[in-house]
Scaffold this active site. Structure first.
Site, PDB file in Angstrom:
ATOM      1  CB  ALA A  14     -14.397   6.473 -10.714  1.00 61.29           C
ATOM      2  CG  PHE A 113       2.494  -1.520  -4.709  1.00 59.03           C
ATOM      3  CD1 PHE A 113       3.157  -0.560  -3.965  1.00 59.03           C
ATOM      4  CD2 PHE A 113       1.141  -1.727  -4.457  1.00 59.03           C
ATOM      5  CE1 PHE A 113       2.501   0.177  -2.992  1.00 59.03           C
ATOM      6  CE2 PHE A 113       0.458  -0.994  -3.489  1.00 59.03           C
ATOM      7  CZ  PHE A 113       1.143  -0.036  -2.753  1.00 59.03           C
ATOM      8  CD  GLN A 229      -6.874  -7.210  -3.491  1.00 60.79           C
ATOM      9  OE1 GLN A 229      -6.914  -5.989  -3.401  1.00 60.79           O
ATOM     10  NE2 GLN A 229      -6.201  -7.843  -4.420  1.00 60.79           N
ATOM     11  CG  HIS A 231      -4.441  -5.323   1.856  1.00 58.80           C
ATOM     12  ND1 HIS A 231      -3.323  -5.436   2.656  1.00 58.80           N
ATOM     13  CD2 HIS A 231      -4.124  -4.410   0.899  1.00 58.80           C
ATOM     14  CE1 HIS A 231      -2.381  -4.615   2.200  1.00 58.80           C
ATOM     15  NE2 HIS A 231      -2.846  -3.983   1.121  1.00 58.80           N
ATOM     16  CG  LEU A 241      -4.473  -1.052   4.039  1.00 58.89           C
ATOM     17  CD1 LEU A 241      -4.834  -2.432   3.549  1.00 58.89           C
ATOM     18  CD2 LEU A 241      -4.424  -0.082   2.883  1.00 58.89           C
ATOM     19  CD  GLU A 244       0.740  -4.741  -2.330  1.00 57.32           C
ATOM     20  OE1 GLU A 244      -0.400  -5.183  -2.083  1.00 57.32           O
ATOM     21  OE2 GLU A 244       1.248  -4.803  -3.455  1.00 57.32           O
ATOM     22  NE  ARG A 275      -2.830  -5.409  -2.425  1.00 58.49           N
ATOM     23  CZ  ARG A 275      -3.376  -4.215  -2.537  1.00 58.49           C
ATOM     24  NH1 ARG A 275      -4.673  -4.102  -2.808  1.00 58.49           N
ATOM     25  NH2 ARG A 275      -2.656  -3.136  -2.382  1.00 58.49           N
ATOM     26  CG  HIS A 340      -8.150  -3.899   0.488  1.00 59.89           C
ATOM     27  ND1 HIS A 340      -8.071  -2.760   1.252  1.00 59.89           N
ATOM     28  CD2 HIS A 340      -7.432  -3.654  -0.636  1.00 59.89           C
ATOM     29  CE1 HIS A 340      -7.328  -1.862   0.620  1.00 59.89           C
ATOM     30  NE2 HIS A 340      -6.945  -2.362  -0.542  1.00 59.89           N
ATOM     31  NE  ARG A 375      -7.649  -3.171  -6.023  1.00 62.05           N
ATOM     32  CZ  ARG A 375      -6.838  -2.440  -5.243  1.00 62.05           C
ATOM     33  NH1 ARG A 375      -5.769  -1.845  -5.748  1.00 62.05           N
ATOM     34  NH2 ARG A 375      -7.100  -2.310  -3.962  1.00 62.05           N
ATOM     35  CB  SER A 380      -7.839   0.167  -7.280  1.00 60.29           C
ATOM     36  OG  SER A 380      -9.075   0.805  -7.151  1.00 60.29           O
ATOM     37  CG  LEU A 381      -5.426   4.927  -6.331  1.00 60.78           C
ATOM     38  CD1 LEU A 381      -4.318   5.784  -5.743  1.00 60.78           C
ATOM     39  CD2 LEU A 381      -6.774   5.420  -5.830  1.00 60.78           C
TER      40      LEU A 381
HETATM   41  C1  LIG Z   1      -7.516   1.810   2.951  1.00 59.54           C
HETATM   42  C2  LIG Z   1      -7.436   1.680   1.455  1.00 59.54           C
HETATM   43  C3  LIG Z   1      -6.257   1.993   0.801  1.00 59.54           C
HETATM   44  C4  LIG Z   1      -6.174   1.878  -0.594  1.00 59.54           C
HETATM   45  N1  LIG Z   1      -5.008   2.196  -1.220  1.00 59.54           N
HETATM   46  C5  LIG Z   1      -4.941   2.099  -2.574  1.00 59.54           C
HETATM   47  C6  LIG Z   1      -3.754   2.447  -3.258  1.00 59.54           C
HETATM   48  O1  LIG Z   1      -2.770   2.869  -2.670  1.00 59.54           O
HETATM   49  N2  LIG Z   1      -3.727   2.322  -4.608  1.00 59.54           N
HETATM   50  C7  LIG Z   1      -4.799   1.867  -5.323  1.00 59.54           C
HETATM   51  O2  LIG Z   1      -4.715   1.771  -6.537  1.00 59.54           O
HETATM   52  N3  LIG Z   1      -5.952   1.553  -4.692  1.00 59.54           N
HETATM   53  C8  LIG Z   1      -6.049   1.663  -3.342  1.00 59.54           C
HETATM   54  N4  LIG Z   1      -7.224   1.335  -2.713  1.00 59.54           N
HETATM   55  C9  LIG Z   1      -8.437   1.095  -3.507  1.00 59.54           C
HETATM   56  C10 LIG Z   1      -8.989   2.425  -4.043  1.00 59.54           C
HETATM   57  O3  LIG Z   1      -8.782   3.433  -3.079  1.00 59.54           O
HETATM   58  C11 LIG Z   1     -10.481   2.373  -4.352  1.00 59.54           C
HETATM   59  O4  LIG Z   1     -10.765   1.228  -5.087  1.00 59.54           O
HETATM   60  C12 LIG Z   1     -10.873   3.596  -5.182  1.00 59.54           C
HETATM   61  O5  LIG Z   1     -10.440   4.776  -4.550  1.00 59.54           O
HETATM   62  C13 LIG Z   1     -12.368   3.649  -5.419  1.00 59.54           C
HETATM   63  O6  LIG Z   1     -12.666   4.880  -6.040  1.00 59.54           O
HETATM   64  P1  LIG Z   1     -14.092   5.172  -6.659  1.00 59.54           P
HETATM   65  O7  LIG Z   1     -14.020   6.507  -7.281  1.00 59.54           O
HETATM   66  O8  LIG Z   1     -14.521   4.024  -7.492  1.00 59.54           O
HETATM   67  O9  LIG Z   1     -15.066   5.186  -5.401  1.00 59.54           O
HETATM   68  P2  LIG Z   1     -15.053   6.032  -4.034  1.00 59.54           P
HETATM   69  O10 LIG Z   1     -13.836   6.835  -3.853  1.00 59.54           O
HETATM   70  O11 LIG Z   1     -15.414   5.057  -2.967  1.00 59.54           O
HETATM   71  O12 LIG Z   1     -16.228   7.050  -4.239  1.00 59.54           O
HETATM   72  C14 LIG Z   1     -17.573   6.647  -4.238  1.00 59.54           C
HETATM   73  C15 LIG Z   1     -18.431   7.889  -4.336  1.00 59.54           C
HETATM   74  O13 LIG Z   1     -19.788   7.499  -4.515  1.00 59.54           O
HETATM   75  C16 LIG Z   1     -20.601   8.223  -3.627  1.00 59.54           C
HETATM   76  N5  LIG Z   1     -21.807   7.430  -3.371  1.00 59.54           N
HETATM   77  C17 LIG Z   1     -21.893   6.119  -3.032  1.00 59.54           C
HETATM   78  N6  LIG Z   1     -23.168   5.754  -2.912  1.00 59.54           N
HETATM   79  C18 LIG Z   1     -23.918   6.847  -3.185  1.00 59.54           C
HETATM   80  C19 LIG Z   1     -25.307   7.114  -3.218  1.00 59.54           C
HETATM   81  N7  LIG Z   1     -26.235   6.186  -2.913  1.00 59.54           N
HETATM   82  N8  LIG Z   1     -25.714   8.370  -3.526  1.00 59.54           N
HETATM   83  C20 LIG Z   1     -24.814   9.349  -3.806  1.00 59.54           C
HETATM   84  N9  LIG Z   1     -23.489   9.146  -3.786  1.00 59.54           N
HETATM   85  C21 LIG Z   1     -23.057   7.909  -3.489  1.00 59.54           C
HETATM   86  C22 LIG Z   1     -19.729   8.462  -2.419  1.00 59.54           C
HETATM   87  O14 LIG Z   1     -20.206   9.527  -1.645  1.00 59.54           O
HETATM   88  C23 LIG Z   1     -18.399   8.764  -3.099  1.00 59.54           C
HETATM   89  O15 LIG Z   1     -18.369  10.109  -3.511  1.00 59.54           O
HETATM   90  C24 LIG Z   1      -7.296   1.423  -1.321  1.00 59.54           C
HETATM   91  C25 LIG Z   1      -8.480   1.084  -0.652  1.00 59.54           C
HETATM   92  C26 LIG Z   1      -8.539   1.196   0.726  1.00 59.54           C
HETATM   93  C27 LIG Z   1      -9.792   0.761   1.412  1.00 59.54           C
END
Ligand SMILES: Cc1cc2nc3c(=O)[nH]c(=O)nc-3n(C[C@H](O)[C@H](O)[C@H](O)COP(=O)(O)OP(=O)(O)OC[C@H]3O[C@@H](n4cnc5c(N)ncnc54)[C@H](O)[C@@H]3O)c2cc1C
Length: 565
Positions: A14, A113, A229, A231, A241, A244, A275, A340, A375, A380-381
């Site tokens: 994100a 999925f 959620q 999983h 994990l 899926e 899920r 999850h 979800r 989520s990606l």
């Molecule tokens: C094992 C696993 C497999 C998954 N597989 C899938 C999939 O296949 N498809 C799908 O759609 N979703 C999947 N998901 C869900 C998905 O991966 C996540 O919801 C998504 O990647 C979250 O992305 P994000 O950018 O919101 O946060 P994140 O990738 O978690 O990034 C958070 C960022 O914030 C930073 N941060 C946090 N707190 C602070 C702070 N206090 N100060 C500075 N920086 C901070 C971290 O360092 C990091 O850079 C999966 C989840 C898991 C756990």
């Protein structure tokens, strides 16, 4: 004092997508992360990303599946945006170098999925998140003149000006302990989820709900926090994990009696129901004595041709071998439902804007709400990228023509004093506990009382425990008093964020007296659209439990129906 048009907190998918969009719109950008960006939790995403890209598929079908998957709690305007824009986003990724799987004709290939009426998940083996994150990071390198990267900086608080607008943040350099005040015309929270409130969890140690709590503390309402959620396929004990994607490729679930039990719970979709449905079915089998003695059921991946498993699911081949001692290409692996993903988060509109001017949120930290009560896998990606991009664009637009605000130095002094107070605490006397002990108690308790099945008694006990843990955390001592990579002091700060998130999860779960999506109340087992087809929003209330209010679910074209798979 560093000053940028747009400050992005979080460098997962994100955050990086927001940074690229804001830079493209002409803004100067800072992106900050408490770990190196490619170690962000998005790296763990395995199975893939959804988009209705095939000519036989349609964004409307994707949107309906998402609405139904959400148990009708998702906001349909946001879901429409996400599903309409999904094909373009996947192609954008492909054109920037993501090596998505291609089928034997050389076209982009998909896998099935859960909860989806078409196979619309695009993937890179079972390392999709890693592939995406590395490509985005390469793109960030290209715009290095516009985007300053603050890697291994930990944000401790958001900063507001006198008018209440968000104008920056205070952060601590993890490398040397220096505290710094950052000014910005717009701040985008992209700091991920809060899975560490539970133990075990599939989430990395860094998923401690920092941004959710930071926004809440300055008055931004949180929404759908009760929707956590579980999983269906995680390893017992450590919570790792099993994607899926395994069921998408054809794996079956069996109870200890050798019955393919999902045929009873979801006769049409079987293992590929959504899920919440599969996790509840598994937990019911386990609770009613048809599970294995280790509190699990079996996932049989031997149904998938071995060659295909070795090609498309190679990461879980390694996980099975290394963490369960099982060759998944030859024998079933024991799994159970595990924490999850958090569907709730900071309430935003479809541009990522929160109720606080200047503050945006995108990705797992946010609740826009495209996932509602549950979800769908691989959505989520997509959510991170679509709403990351949209918030980057909107934040850049806000910044245009606006003077640079100056975040007040008093915020920096207050945060420095708070860190100093933690470092000065004396340990080893009376009932003073360690941070790790409190965190363990929180996670284990949440996994017992705020899990797949919930009831009023358990939730009330959970809340009482959280209130006690909050008091204990406020005096808990740490060992490291240094400045270089002091993870101890950061752990103490993160524990405070987790306790705030956990309290909001529990209060939301207590408030919602019905069963919908991931929230199943044993004492209110039915969905009740008449009274509860609405979001629960929670706002900070001094140091006490949050104030509860409601907001309507946005409906565009899909009326609630009975949900069967
Ligand atoms: C094992 C696993 C497999 C998954 N597989 C899938 C999939 O296949 N498809 C799908 O759609 N979703 C999947 N998901 C869900 C998905 O991966 C996540 O919801 C998504 O990647 C979250 O992305 P994000 O950018 O919101 O946060 P994140 O990738 O978690 O990034 C958070 C960022 O914030 C930073 N941060 C946090 N707190 C602070 C702070 N206090 N100060 C500075 N920086 C901070 C971290 O360092 C990091 O850079 C999966 C989840 C898991 C756990």
């Amino acid at each position: 004092m560093p000053a940028h048009d747009v400050l992005i907190i979080g460098a997962g998918l994100a955050g990086q997508r927001a940074a690229l969009a804001a830079a493209e719109a002409g803004a100067t950008v800072a992106i900050m992360s408490k770990v190196h960006p490619v170690r962000s939790h998005s790296n763990a995403a395995a199975g893939g990303i959804n988009a209705a890209l095939n000519p036989e598929d349609s964004w409307e079908s994707h949107a309906f599946d998402t609405v139904k998957g959400s148990d009708y709690l998702g906001d349909q305007d946001a879901i429409e945006v996400m599903c309409r824009e999904a094909p373009g986003e996947v192609l954008w990724l492909e054109h920037r170098g993501v090596t998505f799987h291609r089928n034997p004709e050389g076209k982009l290939g998909t896998r099935a999925f859960g909860g989806a009426s078409a196979a619309r998940t695009y993937y890179v083996a079972d390392i999709t998140g890693q592939a995406l994150l590395h490509v985005l990071y390469e793109q960030l390198m290209k715009v290095h003149e516009q985007v300053d990267r603050y890697e291994e900086w930990f944000v401790t608080a958001l900063v507001q000006d006198d008018a209440g607008e968000c104008c920056g943040a205070v952060a601590r350099s993890i490398r040397d302990g220096a505290m710094e005040l950052f000014s910005a015309k717009a701040v985008i929270l992209a700091s991920g989820g809060a899975g560490q409130c539970y133990k075990p969890t599939t989430n990395a140690l860094i998923c401690t709900g920092d941004g959710i709590a930071q926004a809440y503390r300055i008055g931004a309402p949180l929404m759908d926090m009760e929707m956590v959620q579980y999983h269906p396929t995680t390893l017992a004990g450590n919570g790792i994990l099993i994607t899926e994607g395994a069921r998408g490729e054809g794996a079956h679930l069996y109870n200890a009696e050798g019955e393919r039990f999902m045929e009873r719970y979801a006769p049409n979709k079987v293992e590929l129901a959504s899920r919440d449905v599969v996790s509840r079915a598994e937990q019911t089998e386990i609770n009613e004595g048809r599970g294995f003695p280790d509190g699990t059921v079996a996932l049989d991946i031997t149904k998938v041709p071995r060659k295909r498993t070795l090609e498309a699911l190679r990461e879980i081949v390694n996980i099975g071998r290394d963490f369960a001692g099982v060759d998944i290409t030859r024998e079933p692996i024991h799994i159970r439902p595990g924490c999850h993903y958090i569907m709730g988060g900071v309430k935003t509109d479809i541009w990522g804007a929160t109720s606080i001017p200047g503050l945006y949120a995108a990705g797992e930290v946010a609740c826009v709400s495209v996932h509602g009560g549950n979800r769908l896998g691989a959505n989520s990606l997509l959510d991170t990228l679509i709403f990351g991009r949209r918030s980057g664009e909107h934040a850049a637009e806000r910044a245009q023509g606006m003077a640079m605000p100056r975040a007040a130095a008093v915020s920096l002094r207050a945060e420095q004093a708070a860190v100093d107070e933690i470092i000065r605490r004396e340990g080893g006397r009376g009932r003073i506990r360690r941070i790790s002990e409190i965190k363990d108690e929180l996670g284990t308790m949440m996994n017992e009382k705020v899990a797949v099945f919930r009831d009023e008694d358990g939730l009330r006990q959970a809340h009482a425990t959280i209130r006690r843990l909050k008091e204990e955390a406020s005096v808990a001592a740490i060992d490291d008093r240094g400045t270089i990579f002091n993870q101890d002091v950061l752990g103490a700060i993160e524990l405070g964020y987790m306790l705030d998130c956990a309290e909001c999860i529990v209060i939301g779960a207590l408030e919602r007296r019905e069963s919908r999506g991931a929230q199943f109340r044993l004492d209110f087992p039915q969905r009740n659209d008449d009274e509860w087809l609405k979001h629960i929003t929670l706002s900070v209330n001094g140091g006490g439990p949050p104030t509860v209010s409601y907001s309507p679910v946005t409906m565009t074209q899909w009326e609630p129906q009975e949900r069967t798979y």
